[in-house]
Each structure stands twice: as structure tokens, then as C-alpha cells.
Design an enzyme around this catalytic site. Sequence first.
Site, PDB file in Angstrom:
ATOM      1  NE  ARG A 177      -1.343   2.518   2.750  1.00 15.68           N
ATOM      2  CZ  ARG A 177      -0.721   3.602   3.209  1.00 15.68           C
ATOM      3  NH1 ARG A 177      -0.482   4.628   2.416  1.00 15.68           N
ATOM      4  NH2 ARG A 177      -0.313   3.660   4.468  1.00 15.68           N
ATOM      5  CG  HIS A 212       2.767   6.629  -1.911  1.00 19.94           C
ATOM      6  ND1 HIS A 212       1.807   7.401  -2.532  1.00 19.94           N
ATOM      7  CD2 HIS A 212       2.270   6.331  -0.684  1.00 19.94           C
ATOM      8  CE1 HIS A 212       0.775   7.561  -1.708  1.00 19.94           C
ATOM      9  NE2 HIS A 212       1.024   6.915  -0.590  1.00 19.94           N
ATOM     10  CG  HIS A 230       6.904   7.521   6.314  1.00 18.35           C
ATOM     11  ND1 HIS A 230       6.961   7.008   5.028  1.00 18.35           N
ATOM     12  CD2 HIS A 230       5.597   7.540   6.649  1.00 18.35           C
ATOM     13  CE1 HIS A 230       5.735   6.741   4.613  1.00 18.35           C
ATOM     14  NE2 HIS A 230       4.884   7.052   5.580  1.00 18.35           N
TER      15      HIS A 230
END
Length: 346
Positions: free
Chosen positions: A16, A20, A201
Site C-alpha cells: 500500500r 507510492h 517513515h
Amino acid sequence: MKLEGKKVTVHDMTLRDGMHPKRHQMTLEQMKSIACGLDAAGIPLIEVTHGDGLGGSSVNYGFPAHSDEEYLGAVIPLMKQAKVSALLLPGIGTVEHLKMAKDLGVNTIRVATHCTEADVSEQHITQSRKLGLDTVGFLMMAHMASPEKLVSQALLMQGYGANCIYVTDSAGYMLPDDVKARLSAVRAALKPETELGFHGHHNLAMGVANSIAAIEAGATRIDAAAAGLGAGAGNTPMEVFIAVCARMGIETGVDVFKIQDVAEDLVVPIMDHVIRIDRDSLTLGYAGVYSSFLLFAKRASAKYGVPARDILVELGRRGMVGGQEDMIEDTAMTMARERGLTLTAA
């Protein structure tokens, strides 16, 4: 704090958030291969959708190689022990997307809003619980809100029916003390039975350290991605996190070596570029910018001649958040004009 014996549910983001850096162009075979590898390694929960969640296919966010229905329909029947989740951002995903996901066998819905806009999640969280789904409230860009503000937003989501609340470091900006302050406050305010999660992140290389800090603060769900495949410098690298947990005696149920093999043999070969902390992704973390803005800024840089790092710093200064992707090009164009650069792009 002694964490030995503590049980944590790891939630995989490779299919998911990893969409990106793949520009949402993952093939069905890649999805199936990686999902099966994750399942065999013992990952209990795997997220599968467009990078921006159910319904993300659009000019603004990017058109995927396949629809959410195709990705979910390909992966879910192959799972032997893992459950599958889907992300939904109100305003992008709809209640109809929720029903579609439920019909395909999705177990968990994560309803994501900016960290100060939990009120827009009411319809989707309420409907998700009515459908009997494991329902998560997902507060993005959490570094932009104080612990007290996050508490108020988390309580709204819990009140709508969420059985788990995530504090989400979408920019990879937080340091371990920031994580502890926010998660400790939220944990203290929630009902004991409401779970707490953390999504990190790796833009400042803090993904693993922040995840451990989150566990110390009471988190029982942790997001990570094999080989870190995700926006910016990637998510918390799953194989590293699992190894650290094993060293600390934190119980994840994931095989240390099998997850390494998934990362090395299945995920790294499909990368369009090496997921690492380069100057642009480092700037995301330093300036507190939404990680999925990275490729948008790089494209705008190539078009207008303004360094991506400069664009990202300006986005951070302006406090732009997820959902404002269309403003990145506008910002770059304005900066180019201010610098007297010739705008030759169509």
C-alpha cells in the site's frame, strides 16, 4: 523499560505505502508473490490498496496498473494465515468502497484523516463497525498536533466506533521523545480495550527507534514495510524491526530470516529506485513534509528547474498536508517565477 514478552501485531505496508515509490504500477503477480511471502513469514496483517487508499485512482493521486478490486481479489484468496486491510481517506474513498472491501474479504479498514480533522471520519468509521470490520482511526501528520490535540481527536474516533487508534508520523519528522509524548497521552486517554498503533517513515532513520518508543508508550500495532518500500525514504524497514524485536524479546510471531528473504528476494528487485535517505527524502523528515509528496516534488523540479529540496522546504514552511498534492506544482511554478527561471514546460 523491559519489553520482553510483550506481544505486538505488525502490519505490513509494502503493498500500500509501497505503491507510492512504484507510482501505483505494481503488477498483480508482484502483489501476489510478495503477499504470499509475507504470509509465509508470519506477518498477520497486510495492507493492499492504491497508495492513497480505496478510490485513490485519479489525476491528483495517480492511476494504478489495476483497480483496488483487482488487487484485493488477487491477494485475499491466497492468504493462509494473514488478514488483509485497506486504507480509506474520507473524501477519496466512499462508503461504497467500504462495502466492496468487505465483500472481497477485507478484515480491517483504516480510516485516515489529517491529525486535526478526525470529525470527517465519523461516517466511514461508523459504517465500518456496522459491517463488523476491525476499524482503525488513523491520525496522519501527527507531528503537527500537540499531545493534547491528538488526545481530543483520538477520542472522537474512538467515540465513532474505532477499536484502534493510530498516531501516524507521515513526514518521518518525529524523534523518539516526540513519539512517546504523543502515544503516552493518547494511551492514557483511551479505553483500555482500544488498541494503539504507530506508523513511521524512515526519513530521519528513526523508523525502528520510533517504533520501539511507541511500544514502550503502549502501542500494540506497528506498521512497517519489507525493505522499507514506502513513500519518502520508506516506512520502518520490517526486516530490521523484526530482528530488533527478536533481540529485545518482543513477540511478533514473524520469522526473522523469512522476512529478510521477502525483502531481499521479492521486494528489492521490483524497486524503481533504491529506497534510501537521499537529500530530498531527508528534507521531508527535517522540514516535516508529507512523505508521498516526494515524487511530486521531483517531477515539479524537473519541469520548472527548482531543486526538489527547495520545493519541499517551502511546502513545509507553508504547512501543506496530504490532499494538497495539486499545490506542489503551483508552488514550484511560483518559485521558478520568483527566481527568474524560464518556464519552458507546457
